[in-house]
Motif scaffolding. Structure first.
Motif, PDB file in Angstrom:
ATOM      1  N   UNK A   1       0.914  -1.250  -0.106  1.00 43.03           N
ATOM      2  CA  UNK A   1       0.074   0.084   0.106  1.00 43.03           C
ATOM      3  C   UNK A   1       0.830   1.160  -0.051  1.00 43.03           C
ATOM      4  N   UNK A   2       1.799   1.306  -0.898  1.00 41.83           N
ATOM      5  CA  UNK A   2       2.775   2.364  -1.085  1.00 41.83           C
ATOM      6  C   UNK A   2       2.266   3.316  -2.304  1.00 41.83           C
ATOM      7  N   UNK A   3       1.973   4.521  -1.919  1.00 45.36           N
ATOM      8  CA  UNK A   3       1.750   5.407  -2.792  1.00 45.36           C
ATOM      9  C   UNK A   3       2.943   5.758  -4.001  1.00 45.36           C
ATOM     10  N   UNK A   4       3.992   5.742  -3.140  1.00 47.67           N
ATOM     11  CA  UNK A   4       5.326   6.217  -3.963  1.00 47.67           C
ATOM     12  C   UNK A   4       5.622   5.005  -4.876  1.00 47.67           C
ATOM     13  N   UNK A   5       5.372   3.680  -4.329  1.00 50.58           N
ATOM     14  CA  UNK A   5       5.721   2.580  -5.329  1.00 50.58           C
ATOM     15  C   UNK A   5       4.858   2.591  -6.663  1.00 50.58           C
ATOM     16  N   UNK A   6       3.511   3.121  -6.187  1.00 47.46           N
ATOM     17  CA  UNK A   6       2.583   2.959  -7.235  1.00 47.46           C
ATOM     18  C   UNK A   6       2.853   3.884  -8.562  1.00 47.46           C
ATOM     19  N   UNK A   7       3.589   5.092  -8.197  1.00 48.83           N
ATOM     20  CA  UNK A   7       4.099   6.072  -9.121  1.00 48.83           C
ATOM     21  C   UNK A   7       5.088   5.451 -10.105  1.00 48.83           C
ATOM     22  N   UNK A   8       5.830   4.197  -9.930  1.00 54.01           N
ATOM     23  CA  UNK A   8       6.685   3.446 -10.514  1.00 54.01           C
ATOM     24  C   UNK A   8       6.030   2.953 -11.942  1.00 54.01           C
ATOM     25  N   UNK A   9       4.556   2.711 -11.903  1.00 60.62           N
ATOM     26  CA  UNK A   9       3.955   2.061 -12.925  1.00 60.62           C
ATOM     27  C   UNK A   9       3.409   3.110 -13.887  1.00 60.62           C
ATOM     28  N   UNK A  10       4.024   3.357 -14.921  1.00 58.73           N
ATOM     29  CA  UNK A  10       3.773   4.614 -15.794  1.00 58.73           C
ATOM     30  C   UNK A  10       2.309   4.534 -16.343  1.00 58.73           C
ATOM     31  N   UNK A  11       1.684   3.206 -16.666  1.00 57.70           N
ATOM     32  CA  UNK A  11       0.329   3.441 -17.112  1.00 57.70           C
ATOM     33  C   UNK A  11      -0.464   3.798 -15.756  1.00 57.70           C
ATOM     34  N   UNK A  12      -0.235   3.663 -14.715  1.00 61.31           N
ATOM     35  CA  UNK A  12      -1.119   4.145 -13.473  1.00 61.31           C
ATOM     36  C   UNK A  12      -0.775   5.546 -13.068  1.00 61.31           C
ATOM     37  N   UNK A  13       0.539   5.921 -13.262  1.00 60.02           N
ATOM     38  CA  UNK A  13       0.966   7.135 -12.889  1.00 60.02           C
ATOM     39  C   UNK A  13       0.691   8.160 -13.766  1.00 60.02           C
ATOM     40  N   UNK A  14       0.095   7.898 -14.889  1.00 60.57           N
ATOM     41  CA  UNK A  14      -0.187   8.801 -15.977  1.00 60.57           C
ATOM     42  C   UNK A  14      -1.676   9.536 -15.292  1.00 60.57           C
ATOM     43  N   UNK A  15      -2.550   8.727 -14.520  1.00 59.80           N
ATOM     44  CA  UNK A  15      -3.590   9.335 -14.064  1.00 59.80           C
ATOM     45  C   UNK A  15      -3.442   9.976 -12.672  1.00 59.80           C
ATOM     46  N   UNK A  16      -2.153   9.870 -12.108  1.00 59.75           N
ATOM     47  CA  UNK A  16      -2.346  10.155 -10.471  1.00 59.75           C
ATOM     48  C   UNK A  16      -2.204  11.524 -10.502  1.00 59.75           C
ATOM     49  N   UNK A  17      -2.314  12.489 -11.429  1.00 58.75           N
ATOM     50  CA  UNK A  17      -2.449  13.703 -11.196  1.00 58.75           C
ATOM     51  C   UNK A  17      -3.799  14.392 -11.215  1.00 58.75           C
TER      52      UNK A  17
END
Length: 327
Positions: A251-267
């Motif tokens: 449950x790490x938000x920081x680790x989630x940002x390392x998955x580019x397909x998902x990170x594209x929506x984190x903004x």
């Protein structure tokens, strides 16, 4: 004939099904084994395939058409329907059956435990979306539009109705906190609903669980099981994928940002609000109570681990999301 079945079942039903298939298929059956409800592996003369049941003729035809269309526009990493029926469609005991290509799997199974597999699954999902967006116009009106908020509101109502049972297993403070997460998430998603309704549409897979990604014997990853397809924006599949892998990245938000397909929506605020919704907890408790499996130790233990064992990690994750939105 070698007739084998896994798990419990009605032997009479299974023998009737076998006899029916012998009459209706253009291939002599040598062996049949049940994988799960209404799904069988069939070994015929020189051919192995999956026999899968569909609840309606519409669902059967739609999946057959969509799979055919996907192959035609370039998505090859899935199964095909085999035309093995003498008089299609196969209709047995109010269920329609289709014959699907059997994909020989690797002993090294696909799993979200491994980062390499999580990345491979995302890459395949992105390819699936990129290819099938060409089909959206063709299937508009035939495939239902996905309603993210409506689905979660229904799931929440079911969970609330099941609270009398859940309270026997989970302490009040944890339940109250989970419900607070859901309320905060739903209000935020409703406020930012445009991100899920506007923009380019694709055919959503709808069930990106690990068991719907297969590693074939040739090591390629395949996407299977299209029972929950709908039309919507890609973020709904990525949101579900994120929820599926978060327990494996603590449950790490920081680790989630390392998955580019998902990170594209984190903004997007709407996506952040949606990440907080305890969809897995609600889904699994509702399912366990509906199937009345919550008194089985093997079934309740994973539920308690999800709800109580991961509570503090998820609590910190939700607070991280709130801090992120406040920046």
């Amino acid at each position: 004939m070698n007739l084998t079945f896994k798990g419990e079942g009605d032997d009479l039903f299974q023998n009737r099904l076998f006899s029916y298939l012998q009459e209706q298929l253009n291939v002599h059956i040598k062996e049949i084994s049940q994988i799960r409800k209404q799904v069988y592996k069939v070994k015929g003369e020189g051919l192995e395939f999956i026999l899968k049941g569909f609840s309606s003729y519409h669902q059967f035809v739609l999946q057959k058409d969509v799979l055919t269309s996907l192959k035609q526009v370039g998505f090859q990493k899935t199964y095909s329907f085999y035309p093995l029926e003498k008089n299609p469609p196969l209709l047995f005991e109010q269920t329609y059956y289709g014959c699907l290509e059997w994909i020989e799997t690797s002993k090294n199974e696909f799993t979200f435990f491994k980062r390499h597999d999580r990345l491979k699954g995302l890459k395949l999902l992105a390819h699936f979306h990129d290819v099938n967006k060409k089909l959206v116009e063709q299937y508009m009106g035939k495939i239902t539009s996905f309603n993210q908020l409506g689905k979660w509101q229904e799931r929440t109502v079911s969970f609330l109705n099941n609270l009398p049972v859940i309270r026997y297993f989970v302490q009040k403070e944890i339940i109250d906190e989970i419900l607070a997460w859901a309320d905060w998430s739903l209000k935020g998603v409703e406020k930012e609903l445009g991100v899920f309704e506007n923009g380019e549409k694709v055919i959503l897979h709808g069930d990106v669980a690990h068991h719907n990604f297969l590693r074939a014997k040739n090591k390629d990853i395949y996407l299977i099981d299209f029972d929950l397809i709908s039309i919507g924006t890609p973020r709904s599949d990525y949101l579900q994928y994120a929820n599926r892998i978060l327990p494996f990245i603590h449950w790490s938000f920081q680790d989630l940002t390392n998955y580019k397909e998902i990170a594209a929506y984190l903004y997007e605020k709407g996506f952040i609000y949606a990440l907080a919704f305890p969809t897995d907890i609600f889904r699994e408790w509702n399912r366990a109570i509906r199937a009345q499996t919550y008194l089985q130790p093997s079934k309740i233990q994973p539920l308690l681990e999800m709800t109580i064992g991961q509570f503090h990690q998820r609590y910190n994750f939700i607070n991280e999301l709130k801090r992120f939105l406040s920046l």
